[in-house]
Design a protein around this motif. Structure first.
Motif, PDB file in Angstrom:
ATOM      1  N   GLU A   1       0.856  -1.175   0.000  1.00 44.51           N
ATOM      2  CA  GLU A   1       0.000   0.000   0.000  1.00 44.51           C
ATOM      3  C   GLU A   1       0.898   1.232   0.000  1.00 44.51           C
ATOM      4  OE1 GLU A   1      -2.225  -0.327   3.614  1.00 44.51           O
ATOM      5  OE2 GLU A   1      -3.401  -2.033   2.913  1.00 44.51           O
TER       6      GLU A   1
ATOM      7  N   VAL B   1       1.911   4.713   1.678  1.00 43.71           N
ATOM      8  CA  VAL B   1       1.760   5.363   2.982  1.00 43.71           C
ATOM      9  C   VAL B   1       1.046   6.697   2.791  1.00 43.71           C
ATOM     10  CG1 VAL B   1       3.744   4.231   4.066  1.00 43.71           C
ATOM     11  CG2 VAL B   1       4.070   6.400   2.914  1.00 43.71           C
ATOM     12  N   SER B   2       0.358   7.149   3.807  1.00 43.34           N
ATOM     13  CA  SER B   2      -0.493   8.336   3.674  1.00 43.34           C
ATOM     14  C   SER B   2       0.284   9.589   3.268  1.00 43.34           C
ATOM     15  CB  SER B   2      -1.276   8.582   4.962  1.00 43.34           C
ATOM     16  OG  SER B   2      -0.404   8.714   6.061  1.00 43.34           O
TER      17      SER B   2
ATOM     18  N   LYS C   1       4.307   0.753   2.134  1.00 45.40           N
ATOM     19  CA  LYS C   1       4.279  -0.100   3.322  1.00 45.40           C
ATOM     20  C   LYS C   1       3.782  -1.469   2.878  1.00 45.40           C
ATOM     21  CE  LYS C   1      -0.271   1.649   4.780  1.00 45.40           C
ATOM     22  NZ  LYS C   1      -1.000   2.254   5.912  1.00 45.40           N
TER      23      LYS C   1
ATOM     24  N   TYR D   1       1.951  -5.339   4.073  1.00 42.50           N
ATOM     25  CA  TYR D   1       1.285  -6.222   5.037  1.00 42.50           C
ATOM     26  C   TYR D   1       1.566  -7.667   4.641  1.00 42.50           C
ATOM     27  CZ  TYR D   1      -2.249  -6.512   1.342  1.00 42.50           C
ATOM     28  OH  TYR D   1      -2.885  -6.697   0.134  1.00 42.50           O
TER      29      TYR D   1
ATOM     30  N   TYR E   1       4.242  -2.996   9.804  1.00 43.89           N
ATOM     31  CA  TYR E   1       3.099  -2.437   9.082  1.00 43.89           C
ATOM     32  C   TYR E   1       2.259  -1.568  10.020  1.00 43.89           C
ATOM     33  CZ  TYR E   1      -1.378  -2.449   6.536  1.00 43.89           C
ATOM     34  OH  TYR E   1      -2.538  -2.100   5.891  1.00 43.89           O
ATOM     35  N   ASN E   2       1.997  -0.338   9.597  1.00 43.80           N
ATOM     36  CA  ASN E   2       1.157   0.612  10.331  1.00 43.80           C
ATOM     37  C   ASN E   2       1.641   0.917  11.748  1.00 43.80           C
ATOM     38  OD1 ASN E   2      -0.578   1.390   8.324  1.00 43.80           O
ATOM     39  ND2 ASN E   2      -2.161  -0.070   8.867  1.00 43.80           N
ATOM     40  N   ASN E   3       2.965   0.800  12.010  1.00 45.44           N
ATOM     41  CA  ASN E   3       3.453   1.145  13.345  1.00 45.44           C
ATOM     42  C   ASN E   3       3.231   2.637  13.586  1.00 45.44           C
ATOM     43  OD1 ASN E   3       6.104   2.798  13.210  1.00 45.44           O
ATOM     44  ND2 ASN E   3       6.422   1.190  11.670  1.00 45.44           N
TER      45      ASN E   3
ATOM     46  N   GLU F   1       4.152   4.587  10.149  1.00 41.57           N
ATOM     47  CA  GLU F   1       3.121   3.886   9.376  1.00 41.57           C
ATOM     48  C   GLU F   1       3.675   2.666   8.627  1.00 41.57           C
ATOM     49  OE1 GLU F   1      -0.221   4.922   5.977  1.00 41.57           O
ATOM     50  OE2 GLU F   1       0.897   6.583   6.839  1.00 41.57           O
ATOM     51  N   GLY F   2       4.922   2.293   8.903  1.00 37.35           N
ATOM     52  CA  GLY F   2       5.529   1.150   8.223  1.00 37.35           C
ATOM     53  C   GLY F   2       6.190   1.508   6.910  1.00 37.35           C
ATOM     54  N   HIS F   3       6.546   2.773   6.744  1.00 31.06           N
ATOM     55  CA  HIS F   3       7.176   3.246   5.506  1.00 31.06           C
ATOM     56  C   HIS F   3       8.486   2.503   5.263  1.00 31.06           C
ATOM     57  CE1 HIS F   3       8.655   6.956   3.026  1.00 31.06           C
ATOM     58  NE2 HIS F   3       8.553   5.856   2.302  1.00 31.06           N
TER      59      HIS F   3
END
Length: 168
Positions: A7, A9-10, A72, A74, A109-111, A115-117
């Protein structure tokens, strides 16, 4: 049900980031691209400049450069994503992964820190700086399973992002 994948990252959502893809049907690795233009300075140039100015060499002067991917990943709890260099990077550009091989754990992931970048850590052993352009392929990721020892007792939760398993 999702098994594993990628995905954006934001922070890079609106920046035309491409998800990693395999180049051929039998390729093991997913090709990652740089999320932005960046320069990887030659380590020799850094050392010479510093030595001429200060007459001493500080080990911490030469640092690897983190190259952002904007991605990132998953995956299953018993998997990790191995980050590997492109075979052409050391041969043609003198770029090596400073950590040898990157390991992206499933709990990255999503830490909460980043964010897991996923970022690639490069050092440049050439004589000149290397410019990497946004969208240029920089490395590859390979999903792999891992095994745990019989007496494994790890039960800590990840609390940090890049370079941190939550334990110091």
């Amino acid at each position: 049900m999702r098994k594993r994948g990628f995905e954006v990252v934001s922070a890079f959502k609106d920046q035309n980031i491409q998800l990693p893809q395999r180049a051929t049907e039998n390729a093991a690795g997913y090709d990652f691209e740089a999320a932005e233009d960046i320069v990887i300075p030659a380590v020799w140039k850094q050392l010479i400049h510093h030595f001429v100015s200060n007459k001493t060499v500080d080990e911490k002067l030469v640092k690897p450069v983190l190259v952002a991917t904007g991605i990132k990943s998953y995956m299953g709890e018993d998997e990790y994503l191995q980050l590997a260099n492109r075979s052409s990077n050391p041969l043609k550009r003198f770029l090596v992964l400073s950590n040898g091989v990157g390991v992206i754990d499933s709990d990255y992931y999503n830490n909460p820190d980043n964010e897991g970048h996923i970022m690639f850590q490069f050092s440049n052993f050439g004589l000149t700086d290397v410019k990497i352009k946004k969208g240029e392929r920089i490395g590859q990721g390979i999903f792999l399973p891992f095994l745990k020892a019989d007496n494994d007792v790890a039960n800590e939760k990840r609390t940090g992002g890049f370079g941190s398993s939550g334990k110091e």
